[in-house]
Design a protein around this motif. Structure first.
Motif, PDB file in Angstrom:
ATOM      1  N   TRP A 181       0.840  -1.197   0.000  1.00 43.41           N
ATOM      2  CA  TRP A 181       0.000   0.000   0.000  1.00 43.41           C
ATOM      3  C   TRP A 181       0.876   1.249   0.000  1.00 43.41           C
ATOM      4  O   TRP A 181       1.864   1.332   0.737  1.00 43.41           O
ATOM      5  CB  TRP A 181      -0.895   0.025   1.235  1.00 43.41           C
ATOM      6  CG  TRP A 181      -1.731  -1.211   1.404  1.00 43.41           C
ATOM      7  CD1 TRP A 181      -1.348  -2.390   1.980  1.00 43.41           C
ATOM      8  CD2 TRP A 181      -3.083  -1.396   0.975  1.00 43.41           C
ATOM      9  NE1 TRP A 181      -2.376  -3.290   1.941  1.00 43.41           N
ATOM     10  CE2 TRP A 181      -3.455  -2.718   1.330  1.00 43.41           C
ATOM     11  CE3 TRP A 181      -4.004  -0.577   0.336  1.00 43.41           C
ATOM     12  CZ2 TRP A 181      -4.714  -3.232   1.069  1.00 43.41           C
ATOM     13  CZ3 TRP A 181      -5.268  -1.079   0.073  1.00 43.41           C
ATOM     14  CH2 TRP A 181      -5.609  -2.395   0.433  1.00 43.41           C
ATOM     15  N   LYS A 201      -0.987   7.670  -2.606  1.00 43.27           N
ATOM     16  CA  LYS A 201      -1.899   7.531  -3.737  1.00 43.27           C
ATOM     17  C   LYS A 201      -3.302   7.988  -3.347  1.00 43.27           C
ATOM     18  O   LYS A 201      -3.659   8.007  -2.167  1.00 43.27           O
ATOM     19  CB  LYS A 201      -1.941   6.077  -4.209  1.00 43.27           C
ATOM     20  CG  LYS A 201      -0.602   5.512  -4.670  1.00 43.27           C
ATOM     21  CD  LYS A 201      -0.167   6.130  -5.981  1.00 43.27           C
ATOM     22  CE  LYS A 201       1.112   5.486  -6.479  1.00 43.27           C
ATOM     23  NZ  LYS A 201       1.570   6.064  -7.761  1.00 43.27           N
ATOM     24  N   GLY A 224      -8.743   4.643  -2.902  1.00 47.81           N
ATOM     25  CA  GLY A 224      -9.132   3.602  -3.837  1.00 47.81           C
ATOM     26  C   GLY A 224      -8.001   3.103  -4.703  1.00 47.81           C
ATOM     27  O   GLY A 224      -8.141   2.093  -5.397  1.00 47.81           O
ATOM     28  N   LYS A 225      -6.851   3.808  -4.666  1.00 52.39           N
ATOM     29  CA  LYS A 225      -5.715   3.409  -5.495  1.00 52.39           C
ATOM     30  C   LYS A 225      -4.453   3.173  -4.668  1.00 52.39           C
ATOM     31  O   LYS A 225      -3.358   3.084  -5.210  1.00 52.39           O
ATOM     32  CB  LYS A 225      -5.443   4.476  -6.561  1.00 52.39           C
ATOM     33  CG  LYS A 225      -6.592   4.666  -7.543  1.00 52.39           C
ATOM     34  CD  LYS A 225      -6.241   5.697  -8.605  1.00 52.39           C
ATOM     35  CE  LYS A 225      -7.395   5.855  -9.589  1.00 52.39           C
ATOM     36  NZ  LYS A 225      -7.075   6.850 -10.650  1.00 52.39           N
ATOM     37  N   GLN A 226      -4.631   3.084  -3.328  1.00 52.26           N
ATOM     38  CA  GLN A 226      -3.449   2.920  -2.474  1.00 52.26           C
ATOM     39  C   GLN A 226      -2.801   1.549  -2.611  1.00 52.26           C
ATOM     40  O   GLN A 226      -1.612   1.387  -2.352  1.00 52.26           O
ATOM     41  CB  GLN A 226      -3.809   3.156  -1.003  1.00 52.26           C
ATOM     42  CG  GLN A 226      -4.119   4.595  -0.664  1.00 52.26           C
ATOM     43  CD  GLN A 226      -5.609   4.830  -0.552  1.00 52.26           C
ATOM     44  OE1 GLN A 226      -6.398   4.139  -1.187  1.00 52.26           O
ATOM     45  NE2 GLN A 226      -6.006   5.806   0.256  1.00 52.26           N
ATOM     46  N   CYS A 227      -3.580   0.518  -2.991  1.00 57.99           N
ATOM     47  CA  CYS A 227      -3.001  -0.811  -3.190  1.00 57.99           C
ATOM     48  C   CYS A 227      -2.260  -0.829  -4.527  1.00 57.99           C
ATOM     49  O   CYS A 227      -2.877  -0.773  -5.597  1.00 57.99           O
ATOM     50  CB  CYS A 227      -4.077  -1.894  -3.163  1.00 57.99           C
ATOM     51  SG  CYS A 227      -3.407  -3.572  -3.339  1.00 57.99           S
ATOM     52  N   VAL A 228      -0.932  -0.872  -4.461  1.00 59.83           N
ATOM     53  CA  VAL A 228      -0.118  -0.759  -5.674  1.00 59.83           C
ATOM     54  C   VAL A 228       0.407  -2.103  -6.160  1.00 59.83           C
ATOM     55  O   VAL A 228       0.811  -2.222  -7.317  1.00 59.83           O
ATOM     56  CB  VAL A 228       1.059   0.213  -5.439  1.00 59.83           C
ATOM     57  CG1 VAL A 228       0.533   1.630  -5.233  1.00 59.83           C
ATOM     58  CG2 VAL A 228       1.910  -0.214  -4.246  1.00 59.83           C
TER      59      VAL A 228
END
Length: 402
Positions: free
Chosen positions: A297, A301, A304-308
């Motif tokens: 994470w 970001k 909703g886009k923190q999981c990379v």
């Protein structure tokens, strides 16, 4: 003649396929490492016991709680990585060891079910190793941590935090008592020296020990945290902390002034099974472990886009992940494997290799500074891998045909 040519053709085709698959395996293969040492702590015991806690003591030593009654110190300084073991008997069946924490390279602090805290100095002879016994809690000690000024802070089921100054005379070492309305589940020190503590009712409190007694509590926040993940009070950089909103969600709180009424970010770390652990990487990103694998994470970001990154090569529940000194990640699963990952590579090339461990379910991982990886199963099996000793990597130019 035709039958002979068909047979030759089949052999040629099979050989072509064999060599082609081997070259493919070489081009896209992974690292291979041998287990360099194995130790069974239950060897010779009629009744098997479990490992309850494990911490890194110094560069080449690890301390653990065995059967809730013994502290064992494993020294991995030998060239063959085979650990030597020192056993320190401290607890009993009625008064078990509940927590263990290193203070420095030579000292350990342990908390007990009866509320007692002991400080051990491993540089001293066996009979002189207990250098302090702290009494003041009335119930079992959940956590003890060292503070930046040399003092200790402890959390207990008796709904209190206590601060201890080991330089003071016996009977005067407790210099502060801070209270929650429910069991204190965890305590951490923030980068600026303040304390953060959370109780089993989900209340997060922030403390300044330098303020007068009645003004030490700076903030009281309702986090809706759950006691199943009480250890997940994780301090981050810039005054942020992580709390568990549920077994599937964590909240990120910014504890800098002014104190927030709601979290700055909420991460859905798992949709099926409960979160098992959360770790901060050297670059500030977070890594979570759950049934759906390992997730990375990035709090910078947008929502909703923190999981990379999602690392899901495991087929079982992942319970432990550590970052190695070389920057790689190692994740341990109940599928009997440890996976190695290099997050600097592109997504399809991040998985670097697999190590098989002897745990019947799972265990914990410890990364030693010399790039050795230690796995300790709950059943007491210790295995060591040296990531500096590469057996081979299946790349062009170093191919091993299978």
């Amino acid at each position: 003649m035709l039958r002979y040519m068909n047979k030759v053709g089949f052999i040629c085709l099979f050989s072509f396929f064999y060599v082609g698959m081997s070259l493919f395996h070489c081009a896209f293969g992974h690292y291979f490492y041998p287990s360099v040492a194995t130790l069974d702590l239950n060897s010779g015991l009629e009744e098997k016991e479990n490992v309850n806690n494990m911490v890194v003591l110094s560069d080449k030593r690890v301390a653990l709680v065995f059967a809730h009654k013994h502290i064992k110190v494993l020294d991995f300084s030998e060239a063959d990585c085979q650990p030597s073991v020192i056993t320190l008997s401290q607890g009993t069946e009625a008064n078990q060891i509940k927590t263990l924490m290193p203070l420095n390279n030579q000292q350990l602090v342990s908390g007990f079910a009866d509320g007692t805290i002991t400080v051990l100095d491993l540089s001293k002879p066996g009979q002189e190793q207990c250098v302090a016994t702290l009494k003041g809690h009335s119930d079992w000690v959940v956590a003890v941590i060292p503070l930046s000024d040399g003092r200790l802070a402890s959390a207990s089921v008796d709904k209190t935090l206590k601060v201890w100054d080991l330089s003071r005379p016996v009977g005067e070492k407790c210099v502060a008592t801070l209270r929650h309305d429910e069991w204190v589940a965890a305590v951490r020190q923030l980068p600026d020296g303040r304390l953060a503590s959370i109780s089993t009712d989900g209340v997060l409190k922030v403390w300044n020990l330098n303020n007068p007694r009645g003004e030490r509590c700076l903030a009281t926040l309702t986090t809706d945290a759950v006691s199943e993940l009480k250890s997940l009070l994780l301090p981050l950089t810039r005054g942020r902390v992580v709390t568990c909103f549920s077994v599937k969600v964590v909240n990120i709180w910014d504890l800098s002034e002014p104190y927030p009424e709601k979290p700055m970010a909420t991460l859905i770390v798992s949709e099926n099974e409960s979160l098992k652990t959360l770790t901060e990487l050297a670059d500030g990103r977070l890594v979570s472990c759950a049934a759906n694998g390992v997730k990375v994470w990035d709090l910078n970001k947008p929502d909703g886009k923190q999981c990379v990154t999602t690392l899901n090569e495991h087929t079982g529940l992942v319970r432990s992940v550590v970052q190695m000194p070389n920057g790689w990640l190692a994740s341990c699963s109940e599928d009997g494997t440890i996976k190695l990952w290099n997050l600097k590579k592109s997504y399809e090339k991040q998985w670097m290799g697999t190590l098989d461990h002897d745990g019947t379910t799972s265990g914990s991982l410890v990364a030693l500074p010399n790039n050795r990886l230690v796995f300790l199963s709950h059943e007491g099996v210790v295995e060591v891998w040296d990531l500096n000793k590469l057996v081979h990597r299946n790349l062009f130019g170093r191919c091993i045909l299978f």
